[in-house]
Write an enzyme that holds these catalytic residues in place. Structure first.
Site, PDB file in Angstrom:
ATOM      1  N   ARG A 197      -2.316  -0.693   3.425  1.00 25.01           N
ATOM      2  CA  ARG A 197      -1.482   0.124   2.536  1.00 25.01           C
ATOM      3  C   ARG A 197      -2.339   1.149   1.785  1.00 25.01           C
ATOM      4  O   ARG A 197      -3.277   1.700   2.354  1.00 25.01           O
ATOM      5  CB  ARG A 197      -0.654  -0.762   1.613  1.00 25.01           C
ATOM      6  CG  ARG A 197       0.357  -1.607   2.399  1.00 25.01           C
ATOM      7  CD  ARG A 197       1.584  -1.889   1.598  1.00 25.01           C
ATOM      8  NE  ARG A 197       1.293  -2.662   0.401  1.00 25.01           N
ATOM      9  CZ  ARG A 197       2.189  -2.910  -0.540  1.00 25.01           C
ATOM     10  NH1 ARG A 197       3.403  -2.439  -0.429  1.00 25.01           N
ATOM     11  NH2 ARG A 197       1.880  -3.632  -1.589  1.00 25.01           N
ATOM     12  N   ASP A 204       4.203   5.845   2.068  1.00 23.98           N
ATOM     13  CA  ASP A 204       5.017   4.792   1.468  1.00 23.98           C
ATOM     14  C   ASP A 204       6.233   4.565   2.352  1.00 23.98           C
ATOM     15  O   ASP A 204       6.695   5.494   3.044  1.00 23.98           O
ATOM     16  CB  ASP A 204       5.459   5.181   0.057  1.00 23.98           C
ATOM     17  CG  ASP A 204       6.150   4.027  -0.658  1.00 23.98           C
ATOM     18  OD1 ASP A 204       5.436   3.203  -1.264  1.00 23.98           O
ATOM     19  OD2 ASP A 204       7.389   3.937  -0.583  1.00 23.98           O
ATOM     20  N   TYR A 258      16.032  -2.432   0.631  1.00 18.87           N
ATOM     21  CA  TYR A 258      15.971  -1.530  -0.523  1.00 18.87           C
ATOM     22  C   TYR A 258      17.211  -0.640  -0.587  1.00 18.87           C
ATOM     23  O   TYR A 258      17.746  -0.361  -1.667  1.00 18.87           O
ATOM     24  CB  TYR A 258      14.716  -0.670  -0.450  1.00 18.87           C
ATOM     25  CG  TYR A 258      13.466  -1.364  -0.947  1.00 18.87           C
ATOM     26  CD1 TYR A 258      13.301  -1.657  -2.297  1.00 18.87           C
ATOM     27  CD2 TYR A 258      12.448  -1.717  -0.072  1.00 18.87           C
ATOM     28  CE1 TYR A 258      12.157  -2.286  -2.765  1.00 18.87           C
ATOM     29  CE2 TYR A 258      11.295  -2.349  -0.529  1.00 18.87           C
ATOM     30  CZ  TYR A 258      11.162  -2.632  -1.875  1.00 18.87           C
ATOM     31  OH  TYR A 258      10.033  -3.258  -2.330  1.00 18.87           O
TER      32      TYR A 258
END
Length: 636
Positions: A316, A365, A440
């Site tokens: 990440r 992201d 999400y």
């Protein structure tokens, strides 16, 4: 007109399911992979060892025929890789010819054999080639009269079409059984979903598969409206004898078989497509084709090789604990940083400069594709991703805009800028897996319970699966843009899949993740799949289409290797919680990780999750030094 059946087709082969899944993708047909079969070495190793002697004595009167990607690995296990390759080299020098069915089989052979091998698409074509062309050539050789010999190592239960066809043509055929296929010892998770009608069909590729389905489910364990499809007359006949109501498909080649399946299921001729780029679309100038990147420790390990040193990188936003990272991002929001190409490239490069890691992870992201598609989303400091409007109804899903190709230009530019500075260090592309991103979207932000997601999945599964399809399309476009611009590997990150049961994962999440991984797999770049809390899902996540499985902190690498059958490259898995503790604890954990990583075909060291924001850069640098100093020597 009836709505298309969105339930996935269940694929149950022990391996090789990805080709069928990819062919079904082109018709918009979802698939779940849950093997009902296992392959294992035959109890008697002597046929494999006998092959070494046969090859050493073989000459121009003999041919070696390999018909399965499974064969050579089992031969090496029983006879030893070095003796087998020496014998094969001797045979090639003495005039032996090698034949393989299909590209997949060819790719499993040692380089020397693969370079000399001739291929045919299937057994029927191979019989014609050997009988009509090769046999007359052998009989015309200026040597004493000898029988033409066809050596066929393979399955104990191999179909008779090839050996019988060769014998009828005049060959002496020597079959050497080195492995067999039978039902797996435990009950597959998908049996329950199959009984509940969660699958549109189950596809049987062999008589062994038919027997396994009858054993685990039986005719009464297949839900109403679920078809049993048999590939070819032999498989279908076995299924009927076992009491299964089977629909016989005449084709066995994946593309043609998928077209038959589509007709049976009433799927349209055109459907969800994955873009169509083949691996050669990358071109000779792609970084992954350069010798330095192609032979880098990271890519070699991802291919299952053992490089001189074990590769290590941090996943990440790997540089987010660096002071230079904070300085570069001061006053700039997360998504704004990701969409500023020079800044995104700089943030991608910082961990490579500071730590000397073996790969750069593209700074991005999982919300970026949503932002580029025009959705109202922001990453709120201290909270996480927050959506302006949650997606919870069929109308909400219908209103989702497709991701425009031109919107990906900032991603392409950032990748190009980063790759230009990386030299021989490969860049790893990055995206969030469909289930996590969809969660999400449904929740509207972070959630501890995922109440709305689970409710939509259970009460409106068709709507939820359409949402997963939308995310899969966006993910695929996002990763394709990264790969075509210079990324040499990708990682699909599934933060929330660990909240699912394996049954729900197989029916809903795996089909969507599989579509993304298969679409990117066509480029020939390694695919890493990682999720948190996914110990129970590890095999299912691998079967979605991963070349490398990331392992979180809920499993040891030794246990992960056992679960995956010792045939999958592993990544991980230093617990990030250790980074704030004594260095002695870190070193002890690394020693265990490196030792257990040697049990797998290859190993890439990483954390068991992302780098914490407060991680000490000196500790991360120490980890890289320890891993590199340890080398890649195998333990006893």
């Amino acid at each position: 007109m009836n709505a298309p059946d969105r339930r996935p087709v269940l694929l149950v082969r022990p391996d090789g399911n990805e080709r069928d899944a990819a062919a079904l993708d082109t018709h918009g047909i979802a698939s779940s992979i849950d093997p009902y079969l296992q392959t294992r070495a035959c109890d008697d190793p002597m046929p494999a060892r006998r092959l070494v002697g046969l090859l050493s004595a073989a000459g121009a009167q003999a041919v070696l025929v390999i018909t399965s990607p499974r064969t050579w690995g089992h031969l090496e296990s029983a006879a030893g890789a070095a003796p087998l390759e020496r014998a094969a080299a001797t045979a090639l020098n003495q005039g032996l010819r090698v034949f393989a069915t299909g590209r997949g089989t060819l790719d499993t052979l040692p380089e020397a054999l693969a370079a000399r091998a001739e291929t045919a698409p299937n057994a029927k074509a191979l019989v014609a080639l050997l009988n009509d062309t090769v046999l007359p050539q052998i009989r015309a050789l200026p040597m004493p009269v000898v029988e033409a010999l066809a050596i066929l190592p393979g399955s104990l239960i191999a179909r008779a079409e090839l050996p019988e066809g060769l014998r009828a043509g005049g060959w002496r055929v020597l079959q050497l059984p080195v492995y067999t296929t039978d039902s797996r010892p435990d009950t597959p998770t998908s049996v329950g979903a199959l009984a509940c009608g969660a699958h549109s069909a189950v596809l049987l590729r062999s008589s062994s598969a038919a027997r396994a389905l009858a054993r685990f489910a039986g005719p009464e364990g297949i839900g109403a409206g679920t078809r049993v499809l048999g590939a070819g007359p032999t498989t279908s006949a076995t299924a009927r004898d076992l009491g299964l109501d089977v629909i016989e498909c005449t084709c066995t080649e994946p593309t043609a078989l998928a077209a038959e399946v589509a007709r049976v299921l009433g799927a349209p001729d055109t459907g969800w497509r994955d873009g169509g780029e083949a691996p050669d679309e990358l071109g000779p100038d792609h970084p992954s084709r350069s010798p330095g990147v192609a032979n880098s420790p990271l890519l070699r390990a991802a291919r299952g090789e053992r490089p001189e040193r074990t590769p290590v990188w941090f996943m990440r936003q790997a540089g987010r604990s660096l002071p230079e990272y904070r300085a570069a991002r001061e006053g700039i929001g997360m998504l704004e940083s990701c969409l500023n190409p020079p800044l995104a490239a700089e943030l991608t490069l910082q961990p490579v400069r500071r730590y000397g890691v073996d790969a750069a992870i593209f700074y991005s992201d999982i919300m970026v594709p949503l932002k580029l598609a025009g959705l109202g989303v922001d990453i709120v400091p201290g909270v996480g991703p927050v959506l302006d409007h949650p997606v919870r109804t069929a109308a909400d899903v219908d209103a989702l805009p497709e991701l425009p190709d031109e919107a990906l230009d900032p991603i392409r530019e950032a990748v190009r800028l980063a790759v230009a500075e990386l030299g021989d260090v490969p860049l790893i592309g990055f995206a969030g897996a469909p289930y996590t991103v969809a969660s999400y979207l449904v929740e509207g932000g972070p959630s501890a319970t995922h109440e709305h997601t689970r409710a939509l999945m259970r009460t409106s599964p068709e709507v939820f699966d359409r949402l997963l399809d939308w995310v899969a399309r966006a993910d695929t476009a996002f990763l394709r843009a990264q790969v075509l611009s210079g990324a040499s590997a990708v990682q699909l990150f599934d933060s929330w899949a660990g909240r699912l049961s394996e049954a729900d994962y197989l029916v809903h999440a795996q089909p969507a993740s599989g579509r993304v991984l298969r679409a990117i797999g066509r480029f020939g770049v390694p695919r890493i799949h990682f999720g948190t809390g996914t110990a129970a899902l590890l095999r299912a996540m691998r079967d979605a289409g991963a070349d490398v499985m990331g392992v979180a902190a809920d499993l040891t690498l030794a246990r992960a290797n056992d679960l995956l059958g010792g045939r999958t490259v592993l990544q991980g898995n230093l617990d990030p919680a250790l980074l704030s503790g004594p260095v002695e604890a870190i070193d002890a954990a690394l020693e265990q990780i490196l030792t257990e990583g040697r049990l797998a075909p290859a190993h890439i060291v990483n954390l068991a999750h992302g780098v914490p924001k407060d991680a000490d850069p000196q500790v991360l640098a120490h980890i890289v030094d320890v891993v590199h100093d340890a080398g890649a020597e195998k333990g006893e």
